[in-house]
Design an enzyme around this catalytic site. Structure first.
Site, PDB file in Angstrom:
ATOM      1  N   GLU A 130     -20.745  89.818  41.145  1.00  0.00           N
ATOM      2  CA  GLU A 130     -19.393  89.548  41.663  1.00  0.00           C
ATOM      3  C   GLU A 130     -19.002  90.660  42.609  1.00  0.00           C
ATOM      4  OE1 GLU A 130     -16.061  88.707  39.070  1.00  0.00           O
ATOM      5  OE2 GLU A 130     -17.389  87.748  37.621  1.00  0.00           O
ATOM      6  N   GLU A 143     -18.487  90.260  31.945  1.00  0.00           N
ATOM      7  CA  GLU A 143     -17.671  91.484  31.851  1.00  0.00           C
ATOM      8  C   GLU A 143     -17.270  91.812  30.419  1.00  0.00           C
ATOM      9  OE1 GLU A 143     -14.328  90.785  34.463  1.00  0.00           O
ATOM     10  OE2 GLU A 143     -15.427  91.542  36.169  1.00  0.00           O
TER      11      GLU A 143
HETATM   12  C1  BG6 Z   1     -13.654  89.368  37.447  1.00  0.00           C
HETATM   13  C2  BG6 Z   1     -13.793  88.118  36.637  1.00  0.00           C
HETATM   14  O1  BG6 Z   1     -13.018  90.321  36.663  1.00  0.00           O
HETATM   15  O2  BG6 Z   1     -12.824  89.373  38.554  1.00  0.00           O
HETATM   16  C3  BG6 Z   1     -13.393  86.851  37.354  1.00  0.00           C
HETATM   17  O3  BG6 Z   1     -15.079  87.979  36.094  1.00  0.00           O
HETATM   18  C4  BG6 Z   1     -12.178  87.102  38.224  1.00  0.00           C
HETATM   19  O4  BG6 Z   1     -13.187  85.852  36.402  1.00  0.00           O
HETATM   20  C5  BG6 Z   1     -12.543  88.175  39.237  1.00  0.00           C
HETATM   21  O5  BG6 Z   1     -11.670  85.980  38.841  1.00  0.00           O
HETATM   22  C6  BG6 Z   1     -11.460  88.481  40.256  1.00  0.00           C
HETATM   23  O6  BG6 Z   1     -10.234  88.691  39.636  1.00  0.00           O
HETATM   24  P1  BG6 Z   1      -8.934  87.928  40.141  1.00  0.00           P
HETATM   25  O7  BG6 Z   1      -7.880  88.318  39.188  1.00  0.00           O
HETATM   26  O8  BG6 Z   1      -8.701  88.419  41.497  1.00  0.00           O
HETATM   27  O9  BG6 Z   1      -9.260  86.487  40.065  1.00  0.00           O
END
Ligand code: BG6
Length: 483
Positions: free
Chosen positions: A382, A189
């Protein structure tokens, strides 16, 4: 085309800081995330998250280490549990496992000339274990983890010195692991630098030489060059590998059909897409140069940067996808452009408990838009629902997670039928891990429950949730059986 291709890469995603633990073992140094402290719920201000850790808080954490809870230091102790965890991934049928390498496990301060052999061996062990089950590693070279020594010495990515130190590290990765890793992502990201310069770049705006926006885009320039030089080396030395770039993709919608709102969303998108433009097309688009000019953003460009970027573009595009957001031209409703996460609520969407608008249709839209624009294969690396899970009688019933993932998988299927080349899908936090926003364990994403609370109490036992069995079925049927 109908459905998912035979070689579709189903799997799950993690990052070393949120997963690994073992922060003081095997000769590892410390990263900037090792100084991010857990903030109890009642002390969280609006929008305050670990991504906004400021210099004063960091200095306090260093001085008073004994008083703080540092969740990233323990992760979920994958360092000692990787065999057990990989076995569970294999049981679900994973074809791919997205993980990252901790730079400071290989180069404790980032400044050493040669890597730490114990660190090198640890990742060999993990890759070998994955291959034992025919799981391909998909490796992020840096997922928000800079050796803290580089924050101290250079204010992180503000300095061009970090480019050379980073490429020294990525060369080691490629030389060492090229026969075991075929898919690489250089930066996680990369556009997160806009919202979180400390998380994304290990830098403190308070210590920076230039104004806020100039510092952020200067640091990004250094990352773009570091990424291009890594791609260059990979293409020269690891010819079977594919190297990708990654952004947090938040499809952005105009607040109304008023032309001024459409224009505001267009400008927002020009900023959002500039990262892909630089890394996939190899050039700063004119729209961003105009934005720089209008906002007094000054960049000291690295010598020959145009050639470096142009000649070393990526092989695939990756993104995380959690939500969409809404942009208005109306000054009262508007925040700074390019701030990445907006507050405007979309009245047509339901939200997660953390207020993230759930929008599977937006995923199909975004896949199509990206493919139309760049014509490169896309990896959805993701996606997922952060939720509070209840462990009862050694079971977790999480139909809400299954519903969320099902709808997003359907959206990917539609995009494939639209002709988009989607390489694979790795839902985030396939095993529960520390969240990024608040460094807590309360917000969970996994198919596998990990018995650990926000303070680090628990047996660290791994428990299969209902979604574990559901995802197993999804993979076995290659995305046909989603019920
Ligand atoms: C993404 C990141 O932005 O979102 C991860 O690459 C992160 O590292 C994921 O954990 C989800 O965000 P959060 O704050 O719910 O853990």
């Amino acid at each position: 085309m109908k459905g998912f291709p035979e070689d579709f890469l189903w799997g799950g995603a993690t990052s070393s800081a949120q997963l690994e633990g073992g922060f003081d073992q095997g000769g590892r140094g410390k990263s900037q995330l090792d100084y991010v402290t857990f903030i109890p719920k009642e002390q969280r201000e609006e929008r305050l998250s670990t991504s906004e850790v400021d210099y004063d808080r960091y200095v306090d954490a260093i001085k008073n280490e004994d008083h703080y809870n540092f969740p990233y230091r323990r992760g979920i102790d994958f360092y000692h549990h990787y065999k057990e965890d990989i076995k569970l991934f294999a049981e679900m049928g994973f074809k791919v496992f997205r993980m990252s390498i901790s730079w400071c496990r290989l180069f404790p301060t980032g400044l050493e000339e040669t890597p730490n052999p114990e660190g090198i061996q640890f990742y060999h062990n993990v890759f070998d274990e994955l291959h034992k089950y025919n799981i391909e590693p998909l490796v992020t070279m840096i997922h928000y983890e800079l050796p803290i020594a580089l924050t101290e010495k250079y204010n992180g990515w503000e300095s061009p010195e970090v480019i050379g130190l980073f490429t020294k590290y990525t060369k080691v990765l490629l030389d060492e692991y090229k026969d075991k890793v075929k898919h690489w992502i250089v930066f996680n990201e990369i556009n997160m630098m806009l919202a979180s310069p400390f998380t994304g770049g290990g830098l403190f705006l308070k210590k920076a030489k230039k104004n806020r926006l100039s510092t952020i885009h200067q640091a990004l320039h250094h990352q773009f060059i570091a990424s291009a030089l890594t791609v260059k080396y990979a293409h020269e030395t690891a010819k079977d590998c594919m190297v990708g770039c990654m952004i947090a993709r938040l499809e952005c919608y105009p607040y109304t059909c008023k032309p001024a709102d459409i224009e505001a969303a267009m400008i927002e998108d020009q900023i959002n897409f500039y990262f892909y433009d630089v890394m996939a097309r190899g050039t700063y688009p004119k729209s961003i140069l105009r934005y720089f000019k209008e906002n007094d953003i000054e960049i000291d460009y690295v010598k020959d940067y145009q050639d470096i970027l142009k000649n070393n573009t990526v092989d695939f595009l990756a993104f995380s996808y959690y939500m969409t957001y809404v942009v208005s031209a109306d000054e009262d409703k508007r925040e700074n452009p390019g701030d990445l996460v907006k507050k405007l609520k979309n009245p047509y969407l339901k939200s997660s408990e953390w207020g993230w608008g759930i929008d599977p249709i937006g995923l199909r839209v975004t896949l199509n838009r990206i493919y139309d624009k760049y014509q490169l294969p896309i990896f959805v690396v993701e996606n997922g629902l952060g939720a509070v899970d209840q462990l009862e009688n050694n079971a977790v019933h999480d139909p809400y997670r299954i519903d969320y993932l099902r709808e997003h998988i359907k959206a990917i299927k539609k995009a494939l039928e639209d002709g988009v080349e989607v390489m694979g899908y790795t839902p985030w936090g396939c095993i529960d891990l520390c969240s990024a926003s608040f460094a807590d364990m309360t917000k969970r994403y996994g198919f596998i429950y990990v018995d650990q609370d926000d303070e680090g109490n628990g047996t660290l036992g791994r428990i299969k949730k209902d979604s574990f069995y559901w995802y197993q079925k999804v993979i076995t049927s290659n995305g046909e059986d989603l019920e």
